[in-house]
Design a protein around this motif. Structure first.
Motif, PDB file in Angstrom:
ATOM      1  N   ALA A 159       0.827  -1.199   0.000  1.00  0.00           N
ATOM      2  CA  ALA A 159       0.000   0.000   0.000  1.00  0.00           C
ATOM      3  C   ALA A 159       0.865   1.255   0.000  1.00  0.00           C
ATOM      4  O   ALA A 159       0.525   2.253  -0.606  1.00  0.00           O
ATOM      5  N   LEU A 160       1.977   1.187   0.682  1.00  0.00           N
ATOM      6  CA  LEU A 160       2.873   2.346   0.765  1.00  0.00           C
ATOM      7  C   LEU A 160       3.824   2.423  -0.423  1.00  0.00           C
ATOM      8  O   LEU A 160       4.559   3.396  -0.559  1.00  0.00           O
ATOM      9  N   GLU A 161       3.813   1.327  -1.201  1.00  0.00           N
ATOM     10  CA  GLU A 161       4.772   1.167  -2.305  1.00  0.00           C
ATOM     11  C   GLU A 161       6.198   1.256  -1.760  1.00  0.00           C
ATOM     12  O   GLU A 161       7.054   1.962  -2.289  1.00  0.00           O
ATOM     13  N   ALA A 162       6.426   0.564  -0.651  1.00  0.00           N
ATOM     14  CA  ALA A 162       7.745   0.585  -0.030  1.00  0.00           C
ATOM     15  C   ALA A 162       8.621  -0.479  -0.666  1.00  0.00           C
ATOM     16  O   ALA A 162       8.122  -1.409  -1.300  1.00  0.00           O
ATOM     17  N   ASP A 163       9.943  -0.340  -0.457  1.00  0.00           N
ATOM     18  CA  ASP A 163      10.876  -1.309  -1.023  1.00  0.00           C
ATOM     19  C   ASP A 163      11.312  -2.315   0.031  1.00  0.00           C
ATOM     20  O   ASP A 163      11.573  -3.462  -0.272  1.00  0.00           O
ATOM     21  N   VAL A 164      11.450  -1.846   1.255  1.00  0.00           N
ATOM     22  CA  VAL A 164      11.901  -2.738   2.331  1.00  0.00           C
ATOM     23  C   VAL A 164      10.942  -2.555   3.509  1.00  0.00           C
ATOM     24  O   VAL A 164      10.524  -1.427   3.788  1.00  0.00           O
ATOM     25  N   ARG A 207      12.572  -9.113   8.183  1.00  0.00           N
ATOM     26  CA  ARG A 207      12.784  -8.078   7.155  1.00  0.00           C
ATOM     27  C   ARG A 207      12.351  -8.681   5.819  1.00  0.00           C
ATOM     28  O   ARG A 207      12.686  -9.814   5.501  1.00  0.00           O
ATOM     29  N   ILE A 208      11.576  -7.901   5.090  1.00  0.00           N
ATOM     30  CA  ILE A 208      11.105  -8.381   3.785  1.00  0.00           C
ATOM     31  C   ILE A 208      11.578  -7.391   2.723  1.00  0.00           C
ATOM     32  O   ILE A 208      11.410  -6.176   2.887  1.00  0.00           O
ATOM     33  N   LEU A 209      12.148  -7.915   1.657  1.00  0.00           N
ATOM     34  CA  LEU A 209      12.527  -7.057   0.526  1.00  0.00           C
ATOM     35  C   LEU A 209      11.373  -7.103  -0.468  1.00  0.00           C
ATOM     36  O   LEU A 209      11.102  -8.136  -1.099  1.00  0.00           O
ATOM     37  N   LEU A 210      10.664  -6.003  -0.557  1.00  0.00           N
ATOM     38  CA  LEU A 210       9.514  -5.967  -1.449  1.00  0.00           C
ATOM     39  C   LEU A 210       9.959  -5.662  -2.872  1.00  0.00           C
ATOM     40  O   LEU A 210       9.258  -5.925  -3.822  1.00  0.00           O
ATOM     41  N   LEU A 221      19.692 -10.082   2.135  1.00  0.00           N
ATOM     42  CA  LEU A 221      19.075 -11.410   2.147  1.00  0.00           C
ATOM     43  C   LEU A 221      19.925 -12.395   2.931  1.00  0.00           C
ATOM     44  O   LEU A 221      19.414 -13.288   3.601  1.00  0.00           O
ATOM     45  N   ARG A 222      21.252 -12.198   2.816  1.00  0.00           N
ATOM     46  CA  ARG A 222      22.153 -13.122   3.501  1.00  0.00           C
ATOM     47  C   ARG A 222      22.125 -12.916   5.018  1.00  0.00           C
ATOM     48  O   ARG A 222      22.215 -13.846   5.790  1.00  0.00           O
ATOM     49  N   GLU A 223      21.948 -11.695   5.423  1.00  0.00           N
ATOM     50  CA  GLU A 223      22.051 -11.356   6.864  1.00  0.00           C
ATOM     51  C   GLU A 223      20.873 -11.958   7.651  1.00  0.00           C
ATOM     52  O   GLU A 223      19.735 -11.944   7.178  1.00  0.00           O
ATOM     53  N   ASP A 224      21.195 -12.482   8.824  1.00  0.00           N
ATOM     54  CA  ASP A 224      20.119 -12.995   9.698  1.00  0.00           C
ATOM     55  C   ASP A 224      19.553 -11.804  10.482  1.00  0.00           C
ATOM     56  O   ASP A 224      20.186 -11.303  11.402  1.00  0.00           O
ATOM     57  N   PHE A 225      18.378 -11.380  10.071  1.00  0.00           N
ATOM     58  CA  PHE A 225      17.814 -10.144  10.648  1.00  0.00           C
ATOM     59  C   PHE A 225      17.505 -10.295  12.141  1.00  0.00           C
ATOM     60  O   PHE A 225      17.481  -9.339  12.884  1.00  0.00           O
TER      61      PHE A 225
END
Ligand code: ADP
Length: 893
Positions: free
Chosen positions: A355-360, A378-381, A392-396
């Protein structure tokens, strides 16, 4: 426009008009008042001027009158030219009289002929009435006229005829240096004044005034003074050479009409100006009120217009919000459909991110105690964000940061409100960390549950000009509010599931353990319904678990267990435990399969963490065996008690028998001693040959008789001692006894016997203890022990040893005889006991010596003990209490 401006001015400066009118009118009134005052002043001045004029006229007239009278003198003078003789004198007198009769105010004319030296010939004037030259000041005037050769006037004088003044007029010759005579005119001032007034009145220039005349000496000539308070006007009047003063007092101008006019002016002016100002004020007020009303209406109109616009705007907002809320609700519905926290997070972060058109999108969990956040998800949109691979590699979940480090975290934590930032302020907050370009825009929304912060959701955009749509933020907020609750619910559900699983496992374990217990356990819930019954409880009570429901079970429990002692109803002990009591050892019996079973129960309330009673726990312990043992024990005890009573009776009998025996023995001993002593006595006598010498065999027999008798006597003596001791009739005489002496005595006594058996006798004493004892009895004990030693020892030695052992005196009698076995070691101290070795029988004895010795020792507070090994000799040890006064006898050096 113009009108409005004018109205505004009027409203603002409207007060000036009435004020100006008031001022103007008052000024006008003041002006009129001044005018009136001027009028008054004018009238006064006019009156003054009239008076001046009057005074002038009158003054001139006065001067003229006097002048005319002096002129009359001149006429007289003309006729005086030849007054040298009596005729001329009479002619002069006639001329004078004619002048006087014509001229009023001139009462006389005289001639004075001065002598050449200028002396006065006063008699010339004297006409019998008075002498003017006797009056002060008159001669001076006369002299002045002569000196100046001009007429001179005297002051006003009082004469018998009235007030008069004299005018001296010198008459000179042709050469003018020589004064021929002085004409004296006697004038009447009032007459002159009257003449002057008449003259003046004729000209009509006199008003209703008062006139006062003062001569040059200030003396008033007129009779009536002017009234007080009248204005006065003065004027000098020339009378010959003197100057008189004419005072005209005129009537003052009346002020009353002016005052009336003045009052009228002021009253009218004030009333008029006030009325005018008031009307103007009212007018102004009205204008102002009207203007205000118009203003109000305009403002209301304006407000209405604004409200309408705002309402329209709000309606639009509301519509938008409703749409957003609807989609938020749909989203929340989707979220709440899931029970998996991970799914909820994914749905929430992703949905809002879209909805926010966010990237992360990121979710942090807030740890309040450290004021830090920990990464949760963490989600990479948008896979094209910078450093996507690293992210993606990092353990959030391992990301952990103190809140204070980053503004986009610290601010929402501090305020509890969303935080929106963009552009430069975000440098260093992106995934690249410090130094890397930050996100273009960032939105942080705190997750709160019940006002409590639990986490932070962050959305970021990257790339030129990519900012969040402001309208999407309320949506994000609304979804976040739902998501926090749903996430917490899902987590709770998960943990509840885990807890339930654990609890059910625990329950199974507990049930297994409980079933393994030999004691019965019953748990009741708060309503008193049995919740858990273990196998042992069922077996104990004989109730089957499966067979009945809790109610039936309870009934059965009560009916079986409690009808007897534990009580039913309210006093049913589990019910008491449910009320908070702790009970121990509640005993009751149940009848199971035809036999009674005894049960000891304890019960206690089961408390929740809050201290509220949640139920009761009852433990049942089978005490049937215990009960039976106790019963048995009770029986045995009873029997034992009976036997003890029996024994007591036997004992009593025995005591009686012993007493009888002792008595018998005492009596017998006594009775035996007498004959034995007699036998010994007689035997001694026979042995001494009192009845003739005895042959060898007789002597031997006598000796045997003597021995036997002595032995018998010893025996009887021993018996007697024993019975005395037993009956407690023995008398002891305690005193301090030096042990060494007693030992020596015993040694002396047995020495012959020892020598007879070829035994060595040794005495050892490192000190000489002083014991508290009965000396005779101590001797008896030692001799007894010593003779036993000699008696039973065949070879070797007998040793006596004595000394102090602590607080006791110690005496040892040791031999190298056969010794005494363990079996006999205590029994040798019993009465009549002899070791069965044949030896005793050989050596003889009664078995009483040691018994008596031990009893005596004990009566003296001492003891005899024995240490011996068979074949290695015996050692008898006697110990006695030491004297407290002196424990040993000092040895001689
Ligand atoms: P009696 O000597 O008169 O028999 P006692 O009471 O003095 O009675 O002694 C009891 C017994 O103890 C003796 O018969 C003897 O067997 C034993 N006994 C006493 N003294 C000794 C000793 N010194 N050595 C060996 N046996 C002894």
């Amino acid at each position: 426009m113009k009108i409005a401006w004018l109205q505004a001015r009027v409203a603002r400066w409207g007060w000036v008009l009435p004020a100006a009118a008031l001022t103007l009118l008052l000024a006008g009134t003041f002006y009129l008042d001044r005018q009136n005052a001027n009028q008054l002043e004018l009238a006064r001045q006019e009156a003054g001027a009239a008076a001046q004029r009057e005074a002038a006229t009158l003054g001139e007239e006065l001067a003229a009158q006097v002048g005319s009278r002096v002129g009359a003198l001149a006429a007289a003078k003309l006729q005086f030219t030849a007054v040298e003789d009596s005729v001329s004198r009479r002619a002069f007198a006639a001329a004078v009289d004619s002048v006087i009769s014509r001229v009023s105010g001139l009462s006389g004319i005289s001639v004075i002929y001065p002598d050449p030296l200028g002396a006065i010939a006063p008699d010339a004037l004297r006409r019998g009435r008075y002498d003017p030259f006797a009056i002060d000041g008159v001669p001076e005037s006369y002299r002045k006229a002569i000196e100046t050769r001009r007429p001179a006037a005297s002051r006003v004088i009082d004469t018998p005829a009235g007030r008069r003044f004299l005018v001296f007029d010198p008459v000179t010759g042709d050469d003018t240096l020589h004064i021929r005579a002085v004409l004296v005119a006697e004038m009447e001032p009032n007459g002159i004044l009257r003449a002057a007034l008449e003259r003046a009145q004729e000209t009509g220039s006199l008003g209703p005034s008062f006139y006062d005349i003062y001569d040059d000496h200030g003396r008033r000539i007129t009779n009536v003074p002017a009234p007080q308070g009248w204005p006065r006007v003065e004027r000098p009047v020339r009378i010959a050479d003197t100057e008189w003063r004419l005072v005209v007092a005129h009537q003052p101008v009346s002020e009353q009409p002016y005052e009336v006019i003045r009052t009228a002016i002021w009253v009218t002016g004030i009333v008029l100006s006030l009325a005018f100002a008031l009307s103007l004020t009212l007018l102004w007020r009205m204008v102002a009120a009207q203007r205000e009303e118009i203003g109000r209406r305009r403002a209301a109109e304006e407000q209405a217009r604004q409200s309408a616009a705002e309402a329209a705007w709000r309606a639009l907002q509301a519509r938008r919000l409703t749409e957003q809320l609807e989609s938020a609700q749909q989203m929340a519905l989707r979220l709440s459909g899931s029970h998996d926290p991970e799914e909820v997070i994914e749905e929430f972060l992703g949905g809002v991110g879209e909805a926010l058109e966010a990237d992360v999108a990121m979710l942090y969990i807030f740890e309040e105690e450290d004021d830090a956040v920990v990464g949760r998800r963490r989600i990479l949109l948008n896979p094209a964000v910078p450093r996507a691979e690293d992210l993606l590699r990092e353990d959030f979940r391992k990301v952990r940061a103190p809140v204070a480090l980053m503004k986009h975290l610290s601010e929402p934590v501090a305020t509890g409100r969303p935080f929106l930032a963009k552009g430069a302020e975000l440098a260093g907050t992106g995934p690249g960390g410090a130094g890397m370009p930050g996100p273009t825009a960032l939105l942080t929304i705190p997750l709160t549950i019940g006002g409590h912060l639990v986490g932070l959701a962050v959305w970021e955009t990257y790339g030129e000009g990519r900012l969040f749509d402001a309208d999407a933020i309320p949506f994000a907020q609304a979804v976040t509010a739902h998501a926090a609750a749903i996430l917490r619910a899902a987590e709770l559900l998960e943990s509840v599931g885990q807890a339930m699983e654990k609890a059910s496992k625990e329950a199974v374990r507990l049930a297994t353990v409980l079933d393994q217990l030999s004691d019965g356990v019953v748990l009741f819930d708060a309503n008193g319904e049995p919740e858990l019954v273990n196998a042992a409880a069922e077996a104990l009570l004989g109730i089957s678990r499966g067979a009945s429901g809790p109610a039936d079970w309870d009934k059965a429990f009560r009916s079986r267990a409690l009808q007897k002692k534990a009580g039913g109803g309210e006093d049913f002990f589990p019910a008491r435990a449910l009320r908070g009591e702790r009970l121990r050892d509640v005993r009751f019996t149940v009848r199971v399969q035809g036999s009674d079973r005894y049960i000891a129960a304890s019960a206690a309330p089961v408390l929740g963490q809050d201290g509220v009673i949640r139920g009761a726990a009852v433990v049942l312990h089978d005490v049937t065996d215990e009960h039976e043992y106790a019963e048995m024990l009770r029986h045995t005890n009873q029997e034992l008690r009976q036997q003890a009573a029996l024994l007591e009776r036997v004992n009593d009998e025995l005591r009686a028998a012993t007493a009888a025996k002792d008595q018998f023995l005492a009596m017998m001993s006594h009775e035996l001693r007498t004959p034995i002593n007699a036998i010994i006595g007689y035997t001694d006598l026979l042995d001494l040959g009192v009845h003739g010498a005895l042959n060898e065999s007789q002597r031997t027999m006598m000796s045997r008789v003597l021995d036997t008798s002595n032995h018998l006597l010893g025996l009887v003596n021993d018996l007697l001692d024993l019975t005395k001791i037993a009956a407690g009739r023995i008398d002891l005489r305690f005193e301090e006894v030096a042990v060494e002496r007693i030992v020596r005595r015993a040694v002396d006594q047995i020495a012959p016997l020892a020598a007879g058996k070829d035994l060595r006798v040794e005495v050892k004493g490192d000190s000489d203890p002083v014991a508290v004892a009965d000396e005779t009895r101590l001797s008896q004990i030692l001799i007894n022990l010593a003779s036993n030693a000699v008696k039973f020892t065949e070879s070797g030695s007998i040793t006596f040893e004595y000394g102090v052992d602590g607080d006791r005196a110690r005496i040892c009698v040791r031999d190298t005889g056969p010794g005494i076995g363990e079996r006999d070691r205590e029994q040798v101290f019993d009465e009549f006991y002899q070791v069965d070795s044949g030896l005793a029988r050989n050596v003889g004895g009664s078995g009483l010596g040691l018994a008596i010795s031990r009893r005596l020792a004990r009566l003296m507070g001492g003891e005899i003990s024995l240490q011996s090994e068979p074949g290695r000799g015996s050692e008898f040890v006697l110990d006695l209490p030491l004297s407290r006064a002196r424990s040993t006898v000092p040895r001689d050096a």
